[in-house]
Design a protein around this motif. Structure first.
Motif, PDB file in Angstrom:
ATOM      1  N   GLY A  14       0.816  -1.219   0.000  1.00 48.42           N
ATOM      2  CA  GLY A  14       0.000   0.000   0.000  1.00 48.42           C
ATOM      3  C   GLY A  14       0.845   1.262   0.000  1.00 48.42           C
ATOM      4  N   VAL A  15       2.118   1.106   0.308  1.00 41.74           N
ATOM      5  CA  VAL A  15       3.027   2.254   0.148  1.00 41.74           C
ATOM      6  C   VAL A  15       3.641   2.121  -1.239  1.00 41.74           C
ATOM      7  CG1 VAL A  15       5.051   3.454   1.019  1.00 41.74           C
ATOM      8  CG2 VAL A  15       3.523   2.268   2.613  1.00 41.74           C
ATOM      9  N   ILE A  16       3.329   3.065  -2.103  1.00 40.54           N
ATOM     10  CA  ILE A  16       3.805   2.952  -3.481  1.00 40.54           C
ATOM     11  C   ILE A  16       4.555   4.222  -3.867  1.00 40.54           C
ATOM     12  CG2 ILE A  16       2.022   1.320  -4.241  1.00 40.54           C
ATOM     13  CD1 ILE A  16       0.541   3.750  -5.418  1.00 40.54           C
ATOM     14  N   TYR A  17       5.194   4.173  -5.038  1.00 41.81           N
ATOM     15  CA  TYR A  17       5.965   5.321  -5.495  1.00 41.81           C
ATOM     16  C   TYR A  17       5.243   6.002  -6.661  1.00 41.81           C
ATOM     17  CZ  TYR A  17       9.318   3.606  -2.276  1.00 41.81           C
ATOM     18  OH  TYR A  17       9.894   3.234  -1.106  1.00 41.81           O
ATOM     19  N   ALA A  18       5.243   7.306  -6.629  1.00 40.02           N
ATOM     20  CA  ALA A  18       4.469   8.076  -7.620  1.00 40.02           C
ATOM     21  C   ALA A  18       4.857   7.710  -9.038  1.00 40.02           C
ATOM     22  CB  ALA A  18       4.674   9.558  -7.380  1.00 40.02           C
ATOM     23  N   LEU A  19       6.174   7.555  -9.273  1.00 43.27           N
ATOM     24  CA  LEU A  19       6.617   7.246 -10.637  1.00 43.27           C
ATOM     25  C   LEU A  19       6.027   5.928 -11.116  1.00 43.27           C
ATOM     26  CD1 LEU A  19      10.374   8.112 -11.141  1.00 43.27           C
ATOM     27  CD2 LEU A  19       8.354   9.321 -11.940  1.00 43.27           C
ATOM     28  N   ASP A  20       6.000   4.929 -10.207  1.00 41.31           N
ATOM     29  CA  ASP A  20       5.435   3.628 -10.588  1.00 41.31           C
ATOM     30  C   ASP A  20       3.955   3.761 -10.889  1.00 41.31           C
ATOM     31  OD1 ASP A  20       7.925   2.623 -10.161  1.00 41.31           O
ATOM     32  OD2 ASP A  20       7.502   2.009  -8.085  1.00 41.31           O
ATOM     33  N   LEU A  21       3.286   4.516 -10.027  1.00 43.32           N
ATOM     34  CA  LEU A  21       1.847   4.707 -10.223  1.00 43.32           C
ATOM     35  C   LEU A  21       1.576   5.350 -11.577  1.00 43.32           C
ATOM     36  CD1 LEU A  21      -1.135   5.095  -8.778  1.00 43.32           C
ATOM     37  CD2 LEU A  21      -0.361   7.462  -8.702  1.00 43.32           C
ATOM     38  N   LEU A  22       2.309   6.415 -11.866  1.00 50.25           N
ATOM     39  CA  LEU A  22       2.062   7.145 -13.110  1.00 50.25           C
ATOM     40  C   LEU A  22       2.413   6.274 -14.315  1.00 50.25           C
ATOM     41  CD1 LEU A  22       3.468  10.631 -12.044  1.00 50.25           C
ATOM     42  CD2 LEU A  22       1.073  10.071 -12.473  1.00 50.25           C
ATOM     43  N   ARG A  23       3.545   5.577 -14.207  1.00 51.34           N
ATOM     44  CA  ARG A  23       3.950   4.771 -15.352  1.00 51.34           C
ATOM     45  C   ARG A  23       2.944   3.653 -15.607  1.00 51.34           C
ATOM     46  NH1 ARG A  23       9.279   3.219 -14.203  1.00 51.34           N
ATOM     47  NH2 ARG A  23       8.386   1.553 -12.938  1.00 51.34           N
ATOM     48  N   ASP A  24       2.578   2.936 -14.548  1.00 49.93           N
ATOM     49  CA  ASP A  24       1.617   1.849 -14.721  1.00 49.93           C
ATOM     50  C   ASP A  24       0.323   2.365 -15.317  1.00 49.93           C
ATOM     51  OD1 ASP A  24       3.468   0.221 -13.721  1.00 49.93           O
ATOM     52  OD2 ASP A  24       2.522  -0.099 -11.755  1.00 49.93           O
ATOM     53  N   HIS A  25      -0.089   3.520 -14.815  1.00 45.04           N
ATOM     54  CA  HIS A  25      -1.336   4.079 -15.321  1.00 45.04           C
ATOM     55  C   HIS A  25      -1.220   4.431 -16.804  1.00 45.04           C
ATOM     56  CE1 HIS A  25      -5.034   6.246 -15.517  1.00 45.04           C
ATOM     57  NE2 HIS A  25      -4.404   7.351 -15.876  1.00 45.04           N
ATOM     58  N   HIS A  26      -0.078   4.993 -17.203  1.00 41.17           N
ATOM     59  CA  HIS A  26       0.041   5.488 -18.571  1.00 41.17           C
ATOM     60  C   HIS A  26       0.358   4.420 -19.592  1.00 41.17           C
ATOM     61  CE1 HIS A  26       0.633   9.548 -16.565  1.00 41.17           C
ATOM     62  NE2 HIS A  26      -0.584   9.488 -17.052  1.00 41.17           N
ATOM     63  N   VAL A  27       0.938   3.280 -19.117  1.00 39.99           N
ATOM     64  CA  VAL A  27       1.136   2.217 -20.104  1.00 39.99           C
ATOM     65  C   VAL A  27      -0.095   1.323 -20.180  1.00 39.99           C
ATOM     66  CG1 VAL A  27       3.641   2.229 -19.898  1.00 39.99           C
ATOM     67  CG2 VAL A  27       2.302   0.632 -18.513  1.00 39.99           C
ATOM     68  N   GLY A  28      -1.115   1.663 -19.406  1.00 40.67           N
ATOM     69  CA  GLY A  28      -2.381   0.974 -19.570  1.00 40.67           C
ATOM     70  C   GLY A  28      -2.658  -0.108 -18.543  1.00 40.67           C
ATOM     71  N   LYS A  29      -1.785  -0.218 -17.540  1.00 39.28           N
ATOM     72  CA  LYS A  29      -2.068  -1.210 -16.504  1.00 39.28           C
ATOM     73  C   LYS A  29      -3.177  -0.706 -15.589  1.00 39.28           C
ATOM     74  CE  LYS A  29       2.572  -3.133 -16.135  1.00 39.28           C
ATOM     75  NZ  LYS A  29       3.743  -3.153 -15.269  1.00 39.28           N
ATOM     76  N   LYS A  30      -3.854  -1.662 -14.948  1.00 37.40           N
ATOM     77  CA  LYS A  30      -4.923  -1.249 -14.051  1.00 37.40           C
ATOM     78  C   LYS A  30      -4.308  -0.792 -12.736  1.00 37.40           C
ATOM     79  CE  LYS A  30      -9.373  -2.906 -12.361  1.00 37.40           C
ATOM     80  NZ  LYS A  30     -10.020  -1.611 -12.461  1.00 37.40           N
ATOM     81  N   VAL A  31      -4.733   0.359 -12.296  1.00 39.99           N
ATOM     82  CA  VAL A  31      -4.160   0.927 -11.083  1.00 39.99           C
ATOM     83  C   VAL A  31      -5.286   1.206 -10.108  1.00 39.99           C
ATOM     84  CG1 VAL A  31      -2.744   2.773 -10.151  1.00 39.99           C
ATOM     85  CG2 VAL A  31      -2.443   2.074 -12.515  1.00 39.99           C
ATOM     86  N   GLU A  32      -5.075   0.810  -8.871  1.00 36.78           N
ATOM     87  CA  GLU A  32      -6.105   1.119  -7.869  1.00 36.78           C
ATOM     88  C   GLU A  32      -5.476   1.877  -6.719  1.00 36.78           C
ATOM     89  OE1 GLU A  32      -8.598  -1.998  -6.532  1.00 36.78           O
ATOM     90  OE2 GLU A  32      -9.206  -2.530  -8.573  1.00 36.78           O
ATOM     91  N   VAL A  33      -6.144   2.901  -6.290  1.00 43.49           N
ATOM     92  CA  VAL A  33      -5.598   3.679  -5.181  1.00 43.49           C
ATOM     93  C   VAL A  33      -6.532   3.681  -3.984  1.00 43.49           C
ATOM     94  CG1 VAL A  33      -4.133   5.174  -6.565  1.00 43.49           C
ATOM     95  CG2 VAL A  33      -6.520   5.800  -6.198  1.00 43.49           C
ATOM     96  N   GLY A  34      -7.659   3.033  -4.093  1.00 44.44           N
ATOM     97  CA  GLY A  34      -8.588   2.994  -2.974  1.00 44.44           C
ATOM     98  C   GLY A  34      -9.365   4.293  -2.831  1.00 44.44           C
ATOM     99  N   GLU A  35      -9.837   4.516  -1.595  1.00 43.36           N
ATOM    100  CA  GLU A  35     -10.711   5.683  -1.380  1.00 43.36           C
ATOM    101  C   GLU A  35      -9.960   6.914  -0.931  1.00 43.36           C
ATOM    102  OE1 GLU A  35     -13.512   4.166   1.377  1.00 43.36           O
ATOM    103  OE2 GLU A  35     -14.587   3.028  -0.134  1.00 43.36           O
ATOM    104  N   SER A  36      -8.819   6.648  -0.281  1.00 45.37           N
ATOM    105  CA  SER A  36      -8.094   7.830   0.189  1.00 45.37           C
ATOM    106  C   SER A  36      -6.594   7.591   0.079  1.00 45.37           C
ATOM    107  CB  SER A  36      -8.475   8.125   1.637  1.00 45.37           C
ATOM    108  OG  SER A  36      -8.141   7.019   2.438  1.00 45.37           O
ATOM    109  N   VAL A  37      -5.883   8.631  -0.302  1.00 46.08           N
ATOM    110  CA  VAL A  37      -4.433   8.509  -0.404  1.00 46.08           C
ATOM    111  C   VAL A  37      -3.770   9.731   0.211  1.00 46.08           C
ATOM    112  CG1 VAL A  37      -4.574   7.200  -2.563  1.00 46.08           C
ATOM    113  CG2 VAL A  37      -4.189   9.663  -2.640  1.00 46.08           C
TER     114      VAL A  37
END
Lengths: 375, 595
Positions: free
Chosen positions: B387-410
């Motif tokens: 649940g502790v993730i890195y912004a770059l990973d989040l953005l990259r995964d999101h932009h290459v089309g992987k499914k990304v979940e962040v839940g209700e609050s971050v």
């Protein structure tokens, strides 16, 4: 510089350009039979600075420091004409604030007052009446003091710009202006005594330099010269601009069409200007912007168009014919000054039969301003 | 003629006994009126030497002369006025962008030497320096336009529901109106790392010649649509119009120019000599620096191949910058031009050690700009929790089309542009977002506009908060524990104030994800050891010379690895530098050697 003509026994005399009696930098080549002038040719060009051409090579805003030089004693009419012509062509005229219109009217009237004080002194001076011109110049200086605090400059005001004026009225301006007007008014009776009450002035001005009434429209005569014929022609009434339509005044006319009548028109218009300034100051809006929001003046372009605007200067009708071509610079400006008519065409027609001693008073009464002729 | 008219003029004698109303000499020596247009004064510290005074002077009485070394936002020039030409119209004062130029109410000055009647106000000391009175700029009158044409934007409430671009873009009228505000001072050109021809393209937009504008833009920026949307715009920071008003919307104008054309190849006419025929160059990393090197070498005739690990070129502008700021079609348009210029593009291909060695053998030169791909760690207990993730990973995964979940609050930790991007992406994924930053708001490295946009979208900003630890709660959520900080003066002069933890206070924040965005560093595992040894410094940077070449002859580098500013336009500037360097290097006949 004289030259005799054997055949007609005429003497040729150059009047000006270096002569205290000439109005500004121009000269009149005259031929005399005895002390009567038989004919005269005007020579201009001593003051040619190519204003009109310069403006074709300047940004619109850069033309301001140029136009005021077209008439030194009364620069504001030129500023207003250029501003109003370009406002009309650019559509900025719809945005000129109310207060700016009142301040402009004030400045135009102040400049008329200043110019007429000077020329009335010239009337007397050209006949050798010493003290009056000194007083008149001193009175004009009081008007220039007000110009100085309003516009930042005494002679070249460069104050009326596109969209309004450059600065608001300073604190307490109306009171100081009123004081100035009172001072001027208090001296006017004395001026009446030494000029209009003087036997010398009356004798030399009455019936001298008469402009026939038929010439009025034929030659395009305007200003005090036409009003001295009894013709009530005044752009401020005929085609009111800025706030003149809302002001209460009558066109001053005199009968006789001679030097005396023209001086009297000016004398009465001094009073008229004083009254108008009081009216303007009483109605001046206290608040509000004094200039519209201007576009970037370094890059301002105006669509293709042409217009002619006119205004009543102290000398008569001034007009600007302005052509724009969609660029950042004026395509063409033509300045129609009353001095071209009065100082060249009319003067040359009036000279034959005039006494040599009356030539200077005659030129003053026509209020010739050479830079306007050779703009 | 009556006797009266003979006697009446003698009334003039009355004046002989009254106070003279002509002005006595001593009174004429008074200073000018409060707004008199007298000799110039200039506050040289405030003046930036933009030269608008010299531009507007119709007598050409003003010259801009060098008086100090130029720094960013200051040309180093100051107006010198020739009083043989000045007509005291004060247009220079009214047009002054900084308000530094004024006129004193002094008007008398006697000098034997006419040469001295020409001086630089504020630099050459004059008795009227510091004069309080005289002509100054006044509220209500301006010869320049201080207010920017507002950029239409999507409503914050609407835009968090969609990935559509937030900025709508100028219409032709709006763009031309905005462009007309430019005073062409050129301070922006010096401030732009790539030295783009900003006044020229703005001028072309103003004149409605958008093709010409694009030509100017493409002269030294091969990703202008990207810069037009997301550039850090240092140009606007120094814009002289922005000193007293709002700076020109230089970024939006560039964006406008690029948006006018579907296919850049149809309108661009690069006039360059194809000097590089027969020379081969490999580019490792398809970010802005790599794209720049590839495009400008390709139009000069070089044979260029780009190798990119991700499925699309663009580097951080592809995987890092969210699509509501920089949509894919914009990126594709620029990549399309690259292809048309003849660049070979190999995507989804990570260059490893052996291939790198082979590329060195086969090419005349090699450029790498692989960017900063490795996030810094927070360094607090609980960082390894799920649940502790890195912004770059989040953005990259999101932009290459992987499914990304962040839940209700971050909670996003950090205050840079990456932190803001991660927050706004999370917001659009449906989460309530809090940004925790250890310094004050004004210290945030992120773009001001970005911060404002984030706040408008309902993202909460908690400043002066230092993360202490992260704990897993029984309900499956994470407990982000932070302590408040006070600001203490910096250690060294000129540094930023430092946050210092106030001991004993612990705040708790229950979240589904903790997103860490406190910076990133370079990663060199792919590089052969013998190369890495030579080109990478001990601190993890790459050092290059003025031609963009590393310690290894023939290997050039640029982008975030090289410059600390870590923005796209600096990377483009690095690329431009390397283009010249590579051309020089390859045409001298030297091949890439290992020594």
């Amino acid at each position: 510089m004289t030259e005799t003509r054997e055949r007609s026994k005429e003497v040729q005399i150059w009047f000006g350009p270096q002569h205290p009696g000439i109005t500004g930098n121009m000269s009149v080549q005259t031929w005399l039979d005895g002390d009567t002038l038989t004919r005269g040719i005007t020579h201009v060009g001593y003051l040619h600075r190519a204003f009109e051409k310069l403006m074709e090579r300047r940004l619109y805003i850069q033309s301001f420091p140029i136009v005021c030089r077209i008439c030194v004693p009364e620069p504001d009419t030129n500023e207003w004409l250029l501003a109003s012509a370009l406002e009309e062509l650019s559509g900025l005229d719809r945005e000129v604030p109310e207060k700016a219109r009142w301040i402009r009217t004030l400045v135009l009237e102040m400049s008329r007052l200043g110019a007429m004080l000077m020329v009335l002194g010239g009337h007397a001076g050209s006949m050798g009446l010493g003290p009056a011109p000194q007083w008149m110049i001193a009175l004009r200086d009081l008007v220039l003091d007000r110009f100085e605090e309003l516009t930042g400059g005494r002679v070249y005001h460069m104050y009326i710009v596109y969209g309004g004026v450059r600065r608001d009225l300073p604190e307490g301006f109306a009171e100081r202006m009123e004081q100035t007007l009172k001072t001027i008014e208090s001296k006017l009776p004395l001026i009446d005594d030494v000029i209009f009450g003087s036997a010398v002035f009356r004798k030399r001005a009455m019936g001298v330099g008469v402009v026939p009434r038929e010439w009025a429209f034929e030659m395009g005569i305007s200003g005090p010269v036409i009003r001295a014929m009894g013709i009530p022609k005044d752009v401020r009434k005929d085609e009111p601009y800025e706030k003149y339509a809302e002001l209460d005044f009558d066109v001053v006319t005199e009968e006789g069409s001679d030097i005396f009548a023209r001086a009297m028109v000016r004398r009465r218009e001094i009073q008229q200007s004083i009254d108008l300034i009081r009216q303007i100051l009483a109605r001046m809006p206290k608040e509000g912007p004094y200039c519209a929001e201007l576009p970037n003046m370094l890059e301002w372009t105006i669509p293709v168009g042409q217009t002619y605007v006119r205004a009543e200067s102290s000398r008569g009708e001034m007009g600007y014919y302005v052509v724009t071509d969609g660029s950042k610079k004026l395509r063409r400006v033509h300045v129609r000054g009353p001095s071209y008519v009065h100082g060249v065409s009319l003067l040359e027609r009036l000279i034959p039969g005039t006494n040599i001693a009356d030539l200077a008073p005659l030129m003053v009464s026509l209020q010739v301003c050479p830079p306007e002729i050779e703009r | 003629m009556s006797l009266k008219h003979v006697l009446q003029p003698f009334n003039a004698w009355v004046q002989a006994f009254s106070k003279p109303y002509t002005i006595p000499m001593k009174d004429t020596m008074r200073p000018g009126a409060d707004r008199y247009r007298g000799w110039h004064i200039n506050d040289v510290e405030k003046c930036v030497g933009c030269g608008t005074c010299a531009d507007i002077c119709q007598n050409a009485a003003i010259d801009m002369v060098p008086v100090k070394d130029p720094v960013k936002g200051d040309s180093g020039l100051r107006p010198k006025i020739d009083y043989g030409r000045c007509c005291w119209c004060a247009l220079c004062v009214d047009v002054c962008t900084t308000g530094s130029l004024g006129m004193s109410n002094e008007y008398t000055w006697v000098e034997k030497d006419p040469e001295k009647c020409r001086y630089t106000p504020g630099v050459d000391a004059k008795p009227w320096d510091g004069s309080e009175k005289g002509w100054r700029q006044e509220e209500g009158f301006s010869l320049i336009v201080k207010d920017r044409v507002p950029m239409p934007m999507l409503d914050p409430k609407e835009r968090i529901k969609t990935w559509a671009e937030v900025v709508v873009g100028y219409s032709v009228e709006e763009a031309r109106k905005e462009a007309a505000r430019c005073v062409s001072c050129g301070l922006c050109v010096a401030a732009c790392p790539a030295h783009m021809h900003i006044p020229d393209y703005i001028g072309a937009i103003r004149d409605g010649d958008f093709e010409k504008a694009l030509d100017f833009i493409y002269d030294n920026n091969p990703m202008p649509e990207m810069c037009g949307k997301v550039c850090t715009r240092r140009c606007e920071g120094v814009c002289s119009v922005g000193i007293q008003g709002e700076p020109l919307a230089i970024r939006w104008l560039k964006r406008f120019a690029t948006e006018q054309f579907e296919d850049f190849a149809k309108v661009l006419h690069p006039e360059v000599k194809r000097v590089g025929e027969g020379k081969k160059v490999a580019v490792v990393g398809g970010g802005p620096s790599g794209v720049t090197v590839a495009y400008y070498l390709a139009v000069r005739g070089f044979e260029v191949t780009i190798y990119e690990a991700l499925p699309q070129l663009g580097g951080a502008t592809f995987f890092g910058i969210p699509k509501y700021r920089f949509p894919m079609p914009s990126l594709e348009k620029q990549v399309d031009l690259l292809k048309k210029a003849g660049v070979k593009i190999v995507t989804d291909h990570r260059v490893e050690k052996d291939e790198f060695r082979r590329l060195l053998e086969e090419n005349d030169a090699l450029f790498f700009g692989t960017g900063l791909m490795k996030p810094y760690k927070l360094g607090v207990p609980g960082e390894d929790l799920e649940g502790v993730i890195y912004a770059l990973d989040l953005l990259r995964d999101h932009h290459v089309g992987k499914k990304v979940e962040v839940g209700e609050s971050v909670v996003v930790v950090g205050g840079g542009n990456v932190a803001i991007d991660a927050s706004r992406v999370s917001r659009r994924l449906g989460a309530e977002v809090t940004i925790a930053y250890r310094r004050r708001r004004e210290d945030m490295p992120a773009d001001d506009e970005e911060i404002e946009d984030a706040e408008a979208e309902g993202i909460e900003l908690v400043t002066q908060s230092i993360p202490l630890r992260v704990e897993k709660l029984e309900n499956g959520k994470l407990d982000f524990i932070w302590g408040p900080a006070e600001m203490v003066p910096p250690d060294r002069p000129g540094g930023r104030p430092k946050p210092k933890l106030i001991e004993g206070v612990e705040n708790h924040l229950q979240v589904d994800r903790v997103i860490v965005a406190i910076g990133q560093k370079g990663e060199f595992e792919w590089m052969p050891e013998e190369v890495a040894e030579k080109v990478v410094t001990s601190r993890g940077w790459v050092e290059v010379d003025e031609t963009g070449m590393t310690q290894w002859p023939g290997i050039f580098a640029g982008g975030d690895l090289v410059n600390s500013t870590a923005d796209a336009i600096s990377a483009i500037a690095d690329g431009l530098k390397a283009v010249e360097g590579i051309q020089q290097f390859t045409l001298e006949g030297l091949s890439v050697s290992k020594s």
